[in-house]
Scaffold this motif. Sequence first.
Motif, PDB file in Angstrom:
ATOM      1  N   GLN A 146      29.094  -6.941  -7.910  1.00  0.00           N
ATOM      2  CA  GLN A 146      27.781  -6.591  -7.374  1.00  0.00           C
ATOM      3  C   GLN A 146      26.857  -6.406  -8.564  1.00  0.00           C
ATOM      4  N   LEU A 147      26.045  -7.416  -8.856  1.00  0.00           N
ATOM      5  CA  LEU A 147      25.297  -7.478 -10.109  1.00  0.00           C
ATOM      6  C   LEU A 147      23.781  -7.376  -9.950  1.00  0.00           C
ATOM      7  N   PHE A 148      23.286  -7.498  -8.728  1.00  0.00           N
ATOM      8  CA  PHE A 148      21.853  -7.471  -8.462  1.00  0.00           C
ATOM      9  C   PHE A 148      21.572  -6.363  -7.456  1.00  0.00           C
ATOM     10  N   GLU A 149      20.364  -5.799  -7.531  1.00  0.00           N
ATOM     11  CA  GLU A 149      20.021  -4.723  -6.614  1.00  0.00           C
ATOM     12  C   GLU A 149      18.560  -4.797  -6.204  1.00  0.00           C
ATOM     13  N   THR A 150      18.330  -4.656  -4.912  1.00  0.00           N
ATOM     14  CA  THR A 150      16.989  -4.500  -4.372  1.00  0.00           C
ATOM     15  C   THR A 150      16.836  -3.045  -3.978  1.00  0.00           C
ATOM     16  N   MET A 151      15.737  -2.431  -4.399  1.00  0.00           N
ATOM     17  CA  MET A 151      15.489  -1.029  -4.069  1.00  0.00           C
ATOM     18  C   MET A 151      14.059  -0.866  -3.590  1.00  0.00           C
ATOM     19  N   VAL A 152      13.888   0.039  -2.627  1.00  0.00           N
ATOM     20  CA  VAL A 152      12.571   0.344  -2.073  1.00  0.00           C
ATOM     21  C   VAL A 152      12.092   1.659  -2.680  1.00  0.00           C
ATOM     22  N   PHE A 153      10.844   1.649  -3.138  1.00  0.00           N
ATOM     23  CA  PHE A 153      10.211   2.825  -3.720  1.00  0.00           C
ATOM     24  C   PHE A 153       8.993   3.167  -2.878  1.00  0.00           C
ATOM     25  N   GLY A 154       9.094   4.212  -2.069  1.00  0.00           N
ATOM     26  CA  GLY A 154       7.999   4.625  -1.200  1.00  0.00           C
ATOM     27  C   GLY A 154       8.219   4.179   0.230  1.00  0.00           C
ATOM     28  N   GLY A 155       7.441   4.776   1.132  1.00  0.00           N
ATOM     29  CA  GLY A 155       7.520   4.393   2.533  1.00  0.00           C
ATOM     30  C   GLY A 155       8.766   4.882   3.240  1.00  0.00           C
ATOM     31  N   GLU A 156       8.942   4.379   4.425  1.00  0.00           N
ATOM     32  CA  GLU A 156      10.030   4.797   5.316  1.00  0.00           C
ATOM     33  C   GLU A 156      11.429   4.549   4.729  1.00  0.00           C
ATOM     34  N   TYR A 157      11.577   3.505   3.936  1.00  0.00           N
ATOM     35  CA  TYR A 157      12.887   3.130   3.396  1.00  0.00           C
ATOM     36  C   TYR A 157      13.081   3.547   1.939  1.00  0.00           C
ATOM     37  N   SER A 196       0.828  -1.211   0.000  1.00  0.00           N
ATOM     38  CA  SER A 196       0.000   0.000   0.000  1.00  0.00           C
ATOM     39  C   SER A 196       0.865   1.264   0.000  1.00  0.00           C
ATOM     40  N   TRP A 197       2.056   1.199   0.533  1.00  0.00           N
ATOM     41  CA  TRP A 197       2.954   2.352   0.642  1.00  0.00           C
ATOM     42  C   TRP A 197       3.934   2.480  -0.521  1.00  0.00           C
ATOM     43  N   GLY A 198       4.040   1.456  -1.370  1.00  0.00           N
ATOM     44  CA  GLY A 198       5.001   1.505  -2.476  1.00  0.00           C
ATOM     45  C   GLY A 198       5.379   0.107  -2.934  1.00  0.00           C
ATOM     46  N   ARG A 199       6.650  -0.063  -3.346  1.00  0.00           N
ATOM     47  CA  ARG A 199       7.061  -1.377  -3.835  1.00  0.00           C
ATOM     48  C   ARG A 199       8.531  -1.655  -3.520  1.00  0.00           C
ATOM     49  N   VAL A 200       8.861  -2.942  -3.566  1.00  0.00           N
ATOM     50  CA  VAL A 200      10.238  -3.418  -3.438  1.00  0.00           C
ATOM     51  C   VAL A 200      10.551  -4.167  -4.725  1.00  0.00           C
ATOM     52  N   SER A 201      11.607  -3.748  -5.388  1.00  0.00           N
ATOM     53  CA  SER A 201      11.988  -4.339  -6.667  1.00  0.00           C
ATOM     54  C   SER A 201      13.426  -4.836  -6.599  1.00  0.00           C
ATOM     55  N   THR A 202      13.637  -6.041  -7.108  1.00  0.00           N
ATOM     56  CA  THR A 202      14.986  -6.591  -7.216  1.00  0.00           C
ATOM     57  C   THR A 202      15.242  -6.923  -8.672  1.00  0.00           C
ATOM     58  N   ILE A 203      16.358  -6.406  -9.181  1.00  0.00           N
ATOM     59  CA  ILE A 203      16.698  -6.602 -10.589  1.00  0.00           C
ATOM     60  C   ILE A 203      18.143  -7.075 -10.739  1.00  0.00           C
TER      61      ILE A 203
END
Length: 109
Positions: A73-84, A51-58
């Motif tokens: 370092q070839l993969f990344e998780t990123m938070v879009f929205g919310g506290e983080y 509800s606050w956003g998304r978590v994406s790993t690519i």
Amino acid sequence: MTQNFRNYMDILDELYILDENKQPIKPDSLEQWSNWRKNENNIQVALDTFSWGRVSTIFLGKDYSNFPNQEPQLFETMVFGGEYSGKFWRYSTWEQAVAGHQEVCMIAI
């Protein structure tokens, strides 16, 4: 060896694609790397929406390690929205990326 060819080879040294077992391998050419990345299914590891956003790993397809002798370092998780929002974590392997994605989802909830 010309300067342009050397620069091209330096660029290729940092690039990766994934094989059929999700293992990073070096592409044969910049064209192969570019064509492979055009398919979104090749780069998306996991995506969770909240509800606050998304978590994406690519799969980044490029080595973002910061130190000599560090694993790529070839993969990344990123938070879009919310506290983080804007926070990211990087990994070397598909397995680490999947586990990291799940961990970040639990932290960010």
